[in-house]
Scaffold this motif. Structure first.
Motif, PDB file in Angstrom:
ATOM      1  N   VAL A  48     -47.339 127.440   9.730  1.00 56.98           N
ATOM      2  CA  VAL A  48     -46.523 126.981   8.607  1.00 56.98           C
ATOM      3  C   VAL A  48     -45.057 126.921   9.007  1.00 56.98           C
ATOM      4  CG1 VAL A  48     -45.743 127.524   6.281  1.00 56.98           C
ATOM      5  CG2 VAL A  48     -48.142 127.868   6.904  1.00 56.98           C
ATOM      6  N   TYR A  49     -44.399 125.806   8.688  1.00 59.96           N
ATOM      7  CA  TYR A  49     -42.962 125.693   8.924  1.00 59.96           C
ATOM      8  C   TYR A  49     -42.173 125.831   7.624  1.00 59.96           C
ATOM      9  CZ  TYR A  49     -38.482 124.100  10.627  1.00 59.96           C
ATOM     10  OH  TYR A  49     -37.149 124.027  10.951  1.00 59.96           O
ATOM     11  N   VAL A  50     -42.707 125.255   6.561  1.00 64.51           N
ATOM     12  CA  VAL A  50     -42.026 125.262   5.270  1.00 64.51           C
ATOM     13  C   VAL A  50     -42.999 125.609   4.148  1.00 64.51           C
ATOM     14  CG1 VAL A  50     -40.955 123.750   3.545  1.00 64.51           C
ATOM     15  CG2 VAL A  50     -40.176 123.682   5.902  1.00 64.51           C
ATOM     16  N   MET A  51     -42.519 126.392   3.206  1.00 59.75           N
ATOM     17  CA  MET A  51     -43.255 126.667   1.964  1.00 59.75           C
ATOM     18  C   MET A  51     -42.520 125.970   0.826  1.00 59.75           C
ATOM     19  SD  MET A  51     -45.816 128.620   2.727  1.00 59.75           S
ATOM     20  CE  MET A  51     -46.253 129.363   1.158  1.00 59.75           C
ATOM     21  N   GLY A  52     -43.276 125.331  -0.047  1.00 60.90           N
ATOM     22  CA  GLY A  52     -42.663 124.618  -1.157  1.00 60.90           C
ATOM     23  C   GLY A  52     -43.300 124.964  -2.482  1.00 60.90           C
ATOM     24  N   TRP A  53     -42.540 124.700  -3.523  1.00 59.07           N
ATOM     25  CA  TRP A  53     -43.050 124.792  -4.893  1.00 59.07           C
ATOM     26  C   TRP A  53     -42.969 123.401  -5.522  1.00 59.07           C
ATOM     27  CZ3 TRP A  53     -45.506 128.783  -7.139  1.00 59.07           C
ATOM     28  CH2 TRP A  53     -45.338 130.066  -6.609  1.00 59.07           C
TER      29      TRP A  53
END
Length: 124
Positions: free
Chosen positions: A31-36
């Motif tokens: 994972v590089y980015v977590m988003g909502w």
């Protein structure tokens, strides 16, 4: 595979606050980015906020900037969304998502993994 589980949704009065959590497990090293993201009935899934998994600049939609804060706790493999000054327009199902891409974080199709969603309802 990466598994994502959201929690923290509920019913809140306008002007109130909620904190959403997203616990990640599995191949989190990918994972590089977590988003909502959020999706209201009859509407498309919209970007809310994103944060690089290992640190860096956060990103917010204009509609939540200054009211919502995204953060992470790598030791707990958890991402949070602190939501303040909530209003009726924030009512939606909120989804946590993860991607290995390094750009275009505000586009749902660029995310590989999704949680099941958590309902946020703001009463006016």
């Amino acid at each position: 595979q990466v598994q994502l589980v959201e929690s923290g949704g509920g019913l809140v009065q306008a002007g109130g606050s909620l904190r959403l959590s997203c616990a990640a497990s599995g191949r989190t090293y990918s994972v590089y980015v977590m988003g909502w993201f959020r999706q209201a009935p009859g509407k498309e899934r919209d970007f809310v906020a994103a944060i690089p998994w290992l640190g860096g600049r956060t990103s917010y939609s204009d509609s939540v900037k200054g009211r919502f804060t995204i953060s992470r706790d790598n030791a707990k493999n958890t991402v949070y969304l602190q939501m303040n000054s909530l209003n009726a327009e924030d009512t939606a199902v909120y989804y946590c998502a993860a991607t290995g891409l390094t750009s275009n974080w505000n586009t749902p199709r660029n995310y590989n993994y999704w949680g099941q969603g958590t309902q946020v309802t703001v009463s006016s």
